[in-house]
Design an enzyme around this catalytic site. Sequence first.
Site, PDB file in Angstrom:
ATOM      1  N   LYS A  92     -30.277  25.055 -19.434  1.00 24.43           N
ATOM      2  CA  LYS A  92     -29.565  23.849 -18.987  1.00 24.43           C
ATOM      3  C   LYS A  92     -28.634  23.325 -20.073  1.00 24.43           C
ATOM      4  O   LYS A  92     -27.490  22.937 -19.804  1.00 24.43           O
ATOM      5  CB  LYS A  92     -30.585  22.773 -18.597  1.00 24.43           C
ATOM      6  CG  LYS A  92     -31.442  23.128 -17.392  1.00 24.43           C
ATOM      7  CD  LYS A  92     -32.483  22.056 -17.127  1.00 24.43           C
ATOM      8  CE  LYS A  92     -33.399  22.440 -15.984  1.00 24.43           C
ATOM      9  NZ  LYS A  92     -34.443  21.426 -15.732  1.00 24.43           N
ATOM     10  N   ASN A 127     -26.359  30.258 -11.750  1.00 21.28           N
ATOM     11  CA  ASN A 127     -27.609  29.564 -11.431  1.00 21.28           C
ATOM     12  C   ASN A 127     -27.793  28.404 -12.407  1.00 21.28           C
ATOM     13  O   ASN A 127     -28.685  28.415 -13.244  1.00 21.28           O
ATOM     14  CB  ASN A 127     -28.770  30.566 -11.525  1.00 21.28           C
ATOM     15  CG  ASN A 127     -30.010  30.095 -10.793  1.00 21.28           C
ATOM     16  OD1 ASN A 127     -30.425  28.962 -10.946  1.00 21.28           O
ATOM     17  ND2 ASN A 127     -30.609  30.986 -10.024  1.00 21.28           N
ATOM     18  N   TRP A 128     -26.903  27.400 -12.280  1.00 25.14           N
ATOM     19  CA  TRP A 128     -26.941  26.226 -13.148  1.00 25.14           C
ATOM     20  C   TRP A 128     -27.848  25.188 -12.502  1.00 25.14           C
ATOM     21  O   TRP A 128     -27.503  24.581 -11.502  1.00 25.14           O
ATOM     22  CB  TRP A 128     -25.526  25.685 -13.327  1.00 25.14           C
ATOM     23  CG  TRP A 128     -25.379  24.545 -14.280  1.00 25.14           C
ATOM     24  CD1 TRP A 128     -26.371  23.905 -14.985  1.00 25.14           C
ATOM     25  CD2 TRP A 128     -24.154  23.886 -14.640  1.00 25.14           C
ATOM     26  NE1 TRP A 128     -25.846  22.898 -15.753  1.00 25.14           N
ATOM     27  CE2 TRP A 128     -24.492  22.864 -15.573  1.00 25.14           C
ATOM     28  CE3 TRP A 128     -22.821  24.056 -14.267  1.00 25.14           C
ATOM     29  CZ2 TRP A 128     -23.530  22.027 -16.120  1.00 25.14           C
ATOM     30  CZ3 TRP A 128     -21.866  23.228 -14.817  1.00 25.14           C
ATOM     31  CH2 TRP A 128     -22.211  22.223 -15.733  1.00 25.14           C
ATOM     32  N   GLU A 129     -29.018  24.956 -13.099  1.00 24.00           N
ATOM     33  CA  GLU A 129     -30.000  24.014 -12.550  1.00 24.00           C
ATOM     34  C   GLU A 129     -30.143  22.815 -13.485  1.00 24.00           C
ATOM     35  O   GLU A 129     -30.972  22.847 -14.383  1.00 24.00           O
ATOM     36  CB  GLU A 129     -31.340  24.705 -12.355  1.00 24.00           C
ATOM     37  CG  GLU A 129     -31.302  25.903 -11.418  1.00 24.00           C
ATOM     38  CD  GLU A 129     -32.662  26.557 -11.240  1.00 24.00           C
ATOM     39  OE1 GLU A 129     -33.705  25.899 -11.485  1.00 24.00           O
ATOM     40  OE2 GLU A 129     -32.691  27.715 -10.864  1.00 24.00           O
ATOM     41  N   PHE A 130     -29.461  21.753 -13.227  1.00 27.69           N
ATOM     42  CA  PHE A 130     -28.423  21.470 -12.247  1.00 27.69           C
ATOM     43  C   PHE A 130     -27.351  20.677 -12.979  1.00 27.69           C
ATOM     44  O   PHE A 130     -27.679  19.935 -13.920  1.00 27.69           O
ATOM     45  CB  PHE A 130     -28.964  20.642 -11.076  1.00 27.69           C
ATOM     46  CG  PHE A 130     -30.061  21.301 -10.306  1.00 27.69           C
ATOM     47  CD1 PHE A 130     -29.754  22.257  -9.358  1.00 27.69           C
ATOM     48  CD2 PHE A 130     -31.383  20.983 -10.547  1.00 27.69           C
ATOM     49  CE1 PHE A 130     -30.761  22.863  -8.625  1.00 27.69           C
ATOM     50  CE2 PHE A 130     -32.392  21.601  -9.826  1.00 27.69           C
ATOM     51  CZ  PHE A 130     -32.088  22.546  -8.872  1.00 27.69           C
TER      52      PHE A 130
END
Length: 363
Positions: A92, A127-130
């Site tokens: 992240k 898949n960038w959370e978030f």
Amino acid sequence: MSGSRIRSLRSGIMAGFWPSWYASSTPPSSIPKSYYTHVFYAFVNPDPGANFTLKITPTDKRLMPRFTGHLHSNNHYVKAFLSIGGANEEAKEAWSAMACSQTNRGHFIRSAIEVARQYGFDGVDLNWEFPSEEIGMEHLASLLTELRLAVDQEAHQTRLGISATVYFAPYLDIMTSTGGQYPAAAIANYVDFINLMSYNYSGSWDTSRTGSLAALYNNGGVYCTHYGIEEWIEIGVPPEKLVMGLPLYGQSWKLRDPNNNGIGAPAVGTGPEDSQYEKGSMVYRNVVKFIADRRANEVYDPSTVSCYCHAGTDWISYDGVQSIEAKVKYAKDHHLGGYYFWAIGQDYQDRLSTAASMAWRGF
């Protein structure tokens, strides 16, 4: 959108994520290709110490050729996507630092394309959370715009695909106080499809009462897949670009009273779990074992389109064959792009993979 990308979406996506840390128990050669059109290698990440180029470990260098080689072998061509990101805090922080700078985004994009080509991937998944708040979403929009331009310019005989794995709904204020709405225009214009994380609506973070891990419906509530899909379409993302996430694991609770055992029953903590996974979490193959060993009661709940089982005070929410078939039928009826599983290696004798594949294909 090019003709080849339209054909891919129309044929439908049956996908799964393969966690590379499962390699000892589920090597790339064991991935059951007949159930999938796309498989995601999870995960690699941008390296802040190397200008945000992808950090490829010695393990990745060993596994990635085996992964793509297996998926492309024996005339059964399954698309291999490199998934970049994941849920850990290091990922992240790297995403936020990378995306806020055009220079950093450029380093990242060039590296992602180079790594994908070097190891034989067919596409990349962000898949960038978030992304947090509106500024994070603006950076995501810039990243998607620049990635699409670079991929289109780089393409020779084949063009790399682009997907993004996102929250189940387009508004993060459902989940956090920071808020933010995903950039619908950038997603609609520059991404081939998005993977909706349509699960983890209930779990160990709230042990006061049982809940449905991946409810399709929630009696008008927002924590359900139907709500998320309607909202994505409302903000302008075409339904054929939406790929529904399906869990191959369950979440457990400890009931306060074994005789009060429905969804929403009072609970006093988490129940049985797999020690190597998150608290209160159990992969589907072990849910099946729990049911057999404990002679647990199995219940399909049509109001949420989910399953649960209970034995004594132990209670587990999961998706079984009946709920998987109903959800895949929902995806077809609503003209979605397809479905994906988290994660390959958690099924029981391919039971749910088979059910989903047959439902999607109309058998």
